[in-house]
Motif scaffolding. Structure first.
Motif: not given
Length: 116
Positions: A50-56
């Motif tokens: 899964q993608p990682i998002s800014s803020g994770d």
């Protein structure tokens, strides 16, 4: 925690950022196990789930899974913690890498066996 400068135009963190941090985590585990300098010799497998998002909030877990005379294979699992008000933990990436133990001159050396 990845920052906005590490994200692409869709808000996902660049795979290269993740790969670099996986190599850091795996290399630290290999250094700890071999009690010294190591070098990455192979990326055996790498899967982005899964993608990682800014803020994770991203956590990297590394474990030596195979030990040779001078080398070791390290498995790294990557988890993202999302939604701080209602935390969700998701496995986002997993990889296996091979490291070789090196002496001060950069030559291969035996990995201590008492850690095995």
């Amino acid at each position: 925690m990845p920052m906005p400068k590490e994200e692409n135009v869709f808000g996902d963190i660049f795979g290269g950022w993740v790969m670099a941090h996986v190599d850091l985590a795996g290399g630290l585990e290999a250094m700890r196990h071999s009690r010294g300098r190591v070098a990455t010799v192979a990326v055996n497998a790498f899967q982005f789930h899964q993608p990682i998002s800014s803020g994770d909030l991203v956590s990297f877990y590394a474990e030596v899974v195979n030990l040779g005379r001078t080398s070791m294979t390290v498995a790294v699992q990557v988890f993202a913690e999302r939604h701080p008000s209602n935390p969700v933990f998701v496995k986002v990436t997993e990889a296996t890498l091979t490291y070789v133990a090196l002496d001060a001159d950069g030559n291969k050396r035996d990995v201590p066996r008492e850690n095995a």
